[in-house]
Design an enzyme around this catalytic site. Structure first.
Site, PDB file in Angstrom:
ATOM      1  N   LYS A   1      41.366  26.937  48.562  1.00 38.46           N
ATOM      2  CA  LYS A   1      40.633  25.865  47.872  1.00 38.46           C
ATOM      3  C   LYS A   1      41.547  25.114  46.895  1.00 38.46           C
ATOM      4  O   LYS A   1      41.539  23.891  46.854  1.00 38.46           O
ATOM      5  CB  LYS A   1      39.437  26.433  47.082  1.00 38.46           C
ATOM      6  CG  LYS A   1      38.404  27.144  47.941  1.00 38.46           C
ATOM      7  CD  LYS A   1      37.195  27.574  47.123  1.00 38.46           C
ATOM      8  CE  LYS A   1      37.495  28.630  46.066  1.00 38.46           C
ATOM      9  NZ  LYS A   1      37.885  29.951  46.582  1.00 38.46           N
TER      10      LYS A   1
ATOM     11  N   ARG B   1      29.721  28.717  41.718  1.00 38.83           N
ATOM     12  CA  ARG B   1      30.000  30.042  42.280  1.00 38.83           C
ATOM     13  C   ARG B   1      28.729  30.864  42.417  1.00 38.83           C
ATOM     14  O   ARG B   1      28.781  31.987  42.899  1.00 38.83           O
ATOM     15  CB  ARG B   1      30.943  30.788  41.335  1.00 38.83           C
ATOM     16  CG  ARG B   1      32.436  30.601  41.667  1.00 38.83           C
ATOM     17  CD  ARG B   1      33.119  31.664  42.041  1.00 38.83           C
ATOM     18  NE  ARG B   1      34.381  32.205  41.994  1.00 38.83           N
ATOM     19  CZ  ARG B   1      35.576  31.697  41.838  1.00 38.83           C
ATOM     20  NH1 ARG B   1      35.754  30.453  41.590  1.00 38.83           N
ATOM     21  NH2 ARG B   1      36.634  32.440  41.909  1.00 38.83           N
TER      22      ARG B   1
ATOM     23  N   ARG C   1      50.762  36.247  46.328  1.00 39.86           N
ATOM     24  CA  ARG C   1      50.935  34.856  45.927  1.00 39.86           C
ATOM     25  C   ARG C   1      51.451  34.697  44.494  1.00 39.86           C
ATOM     26  O   ARG C   1      51.248  35.548  43.640  1.00 39.86           O
ATOM     27  CB  ARG C   1      49.648  34.058  46.138  1.00 39.86           C
ATOM     28  CG  ARG C   1      48.683  34.095  44.998  1.00 39.86           C
ATOM     29  CD  ARG C   1      47.528  33.148  45.249  1.00 39.86           C
ATOM     30  NE  ARG C   1      46.413  33.510  44.403  1.00 39.86           N
ATOM     31  CZ  ARG C   1      45.219  32.955  44.453  1.00 39.86           C
ATOM     32  NH1 ARG C   1      44.968  32.011  45.330  1.00 39.86           N
ATOM     33  NH2 ARG C   1      44.268  33.338  43.639  1.00 39.86           N
TER      34      ARG C   1
ATOM     35  N   ARG D   1      49.188  36.281  39.245  1.00 40.23           N
ATOM     36  CA  ARG D   1      47.932  36.351  38.503  1.00 40.23           C
ATOM     37  C   ARG D   1      47.541  37.809  38.262  1.00 40.23           C
ATOM     38  O   ARG D   1      47.732  38.646  39.134  1.00 40.23           O
ATOM     39  CB  ARG D   1      46.825  35.645  39.301  1.00 40.23           C
ATOM     40  CG  ARG D   1      46.781  34.176  39.048  1.00 40.23           C
ATOM     41  CD  ARG D   1      45.825  33.465  39.951  1.00 40.23           C
ATOM     42  NE  ARG D   1      44.480  34.026  40.025  1.00 40.23           N
ATOM     43  CZ  ARG D   1      43.454  33.391  40.586  1.00 40.23           C
ATOM     44  NH1 ARG D   1      43.632  32.182  41.093  1.00 40.23           N
ATOM     45  NH2 ARG D   1      42.272  33.950  40.642  1.00 40.23           N
TER      46      ARG D   1
ATOM     47  N   ARG E   1      36.656  40.890  43.875  1.00 40.48           N
ATOM     48  CA  ARG E   1      36.367  39.449  43.936  1.00 40.48           C
ATOM     49  C   ARG E   1      35.700  39.087  45.272  1.00 40.48           C
ATOM     50  O   ARG E   1      34.832  38.213  45.328  1.00 40.48           O
ATOM     51  CB  ARG E   1      37.660  38.639  43.724  1.00 40.48           C
ATOM     52  CG  ARG E   1      38.071  38.634  42.251  1.00 40.48           C
ATOM     53  CD  ARG E   1      39.531  38.323  42.069  1.00 40.48           C
ATOM     54  NE  ARG E   1      39.922  37.011  42.502  1.00 40.48           N
ATOM     55  CZ  ARG E   1      41.176  36.683  42.810  1.00 40.48           C
ATOM     56  NH1 ARG E   1      42.145  37.565  42.720  1.00 40.48           N
ATOM     57  NH2 ARG E   1      41.451  35.460  43.177  1.00 40.48           N
TER      58      ARG E   1
HETATM   59  P1  AMP Z   1      39.746  31.340  40.887  1.00 39.56           P
HETATM   60  O1  AMP Z   1      40.985  30.811  40.249  1.00 39.56           O
HETATM   61  O2  AMP Z   1      38.826  30.261  41.351  1.00 39.56           O
HETATM   62  O3  AMP Z   1      40.032  32.363  41.951  1.00 39.56           O
HETATM   63  O4  AMP Z   1      38.946  32.125  39.726  1.00 39.56           O
HETATM   64  C1  AMP Z   1      39.506  33.249  39.071  1.00 39.56           C
HETATM   65  C2  AMP Z   1      38.456  33.969  38.255  1.00 39.56           C
HETATM   66  O5  AMP Z   1      37.924  33.073  37.254  1.00 39.56           O
HETATM   67  C3  AMP Z   1      37.234  34.458  39.012  1.00 39.56           C
HETATM   68  O6  AMP Z   1      37.447  35.713  39.624  1.00 39.56           O
HETATM   69  C4  AMP Z   1      36.188  34.515  37.893  1.00 39.56           C
HETATM   70  O7  AMP Z   1      36.396  35.643  37.073  1.00 39.56           O
HETATM   71  C5  AMP Z   1      36.536  33.282  37.073  1.00 39.56           C
HETATM   72  N1  AMP Z   1      35.828  32.073  37.559  1.00 39.56           N
HETATM   73  C6  AMP Z   1      36.369  30.967  38.156  1.00 39.56           C
HETATM   74  N2  AMP Z   1      35.433  30.050  38.429  1.00 39.56           N
HETATM   75  C7  AMP Z   1      34.260  30.590  37.998  1.00 39.56           C
HETATM   76  C8  AMP Z   1      32.901  30.140  38.006  1.00 39.56           C
HETATM   77  N3  AMP Z   1      32.554  28.960  38.529  1.00 39.56           N
HETATM   78  N4  AMP Z   1      31.969  30.966  37.454  1.00 39.56           N
HETATM   79  C9  AMP Z   1      32.283  32.155  36.918  1.00 39.56           C
HETATM   80  N5  AMP Z   1      33.534  32.647  36.887  1.00 39.56           N
HETATM   81  C10 AMP Z   1      34.514  31.876  37.429  1.00 39.56           C
END
Ligand code: AMP
Length: 208
Positions: free
Chosen positions: A13, A84, A123, A150, A161
């Site tokens: 994404k 989400r 990554r 990360r 996740r």
């Molecule tokens: P991402 O970078 O999109 O993989 O997000 C990393 C982490 O950020 C996720 O595992 C959640 O802990 C938090 N996170 C990101 N977007 C959201 C969202 N829309 N709602 C809640 N937590 C989020």
């Protein structure tokens, strides 16, 4: 153009959102990036956010909305990592309704679980500009900043996740499908090919 990218963690994404931003001049709104920046601030809000992210859980909606509210004012955007869950999707509808705007298309990037685990556990990302690399690398091609791993890209957190995705985010596919604005793309292919397919899709829908 207002788009949402859906898909499990590691579907690509972020990479596709970055490409859409460049090609169509969209604002890329990545909640993951916004939250990681908040964690870097090391204030009390950042501390709260960190504990959820490190466990691979969703950050509570109230905390997220505090950080997101001002960003959604952008006119043309691609949302990456938001919504989400159903509460977030409904909140987004509310915000857009007030402005008499809507989402043009929701693109669901489909990938196998095995591919996700492989991708995420190796990554590297640029914390400065958000660019993502699938192999070990020292500096970002985009902005020259030092790349990092990360904290939540380790096997245990990745599995958590994926579980959180299935429980909370997967139902959104149905939510948008019922409205007729959901389209699927295959995500097991190269980022360039995925992007070509997305651009083709947008043209076909008359919004690219
Ligand atoms: P991402 O970078 O999109 O993989 O997000 C990393 C982490 O950020 C996720 O595992 C959640 O802990 C938090 N996170 C990101 N977007 C959201 C969202 N829309 N709602 C809640 N937590 C989020």
């Amino acid at each position: 153009m207002r788009l949402i990218l859906l898909g499990p963690p590691g579907a690509g994404k972020g990479t596709q959102a970055e490409k859409l931003k460049k090609k169509f001049g969209l604002a890329r709104i990545s909640t993951g990036d916004i939250l990681r920046k908040a964690v870097e601030e090391k204030d009390s809000l950042g501390e709260k956010v960190r504990s959820f992210m490190e466990r691979g859980e969703l950050v509570p909606d109230s905390l997220l909305f505090t950080l997101l509210e001002s960003k959604l004012r952008e006119g043309n955007f691609v949302l990456d990592g938001f919504p989400r869950n159903l509460t977030q999707a409904k909140k987004l509808d509310e915000i857009l309704e007030k402005k008499r705007e809507n989402i043009n298309l929701v693109i669901n990037i489909k990938v196998d679980e095995k591919v996700i685990v492989e991708r995420l556990t190796r990554r590297f990302i640029c914390l400065k500009c958000g660019k993502i690399y699938n192999d070990e690398k020292k500096r970002c091609d985009n902005c020259g900043a030092k790349l990092s791993r990360r904290n939540d890209d380790n096997l245990n957190t990745v599995l958590k996740r994926i579980e959180v995705y299935k429980k909370h985010t997967y139902p959104l596919i149905n939510y948008y499908e019922e409205r007729g604005i959901l389209r699927h793309v295959q995500g097991n292919i190269s980022p360039e090919k995925i992007f070509q397919n997305i651009v083709f899709l947008l043209k076909r829908e008359g919004i690219g």
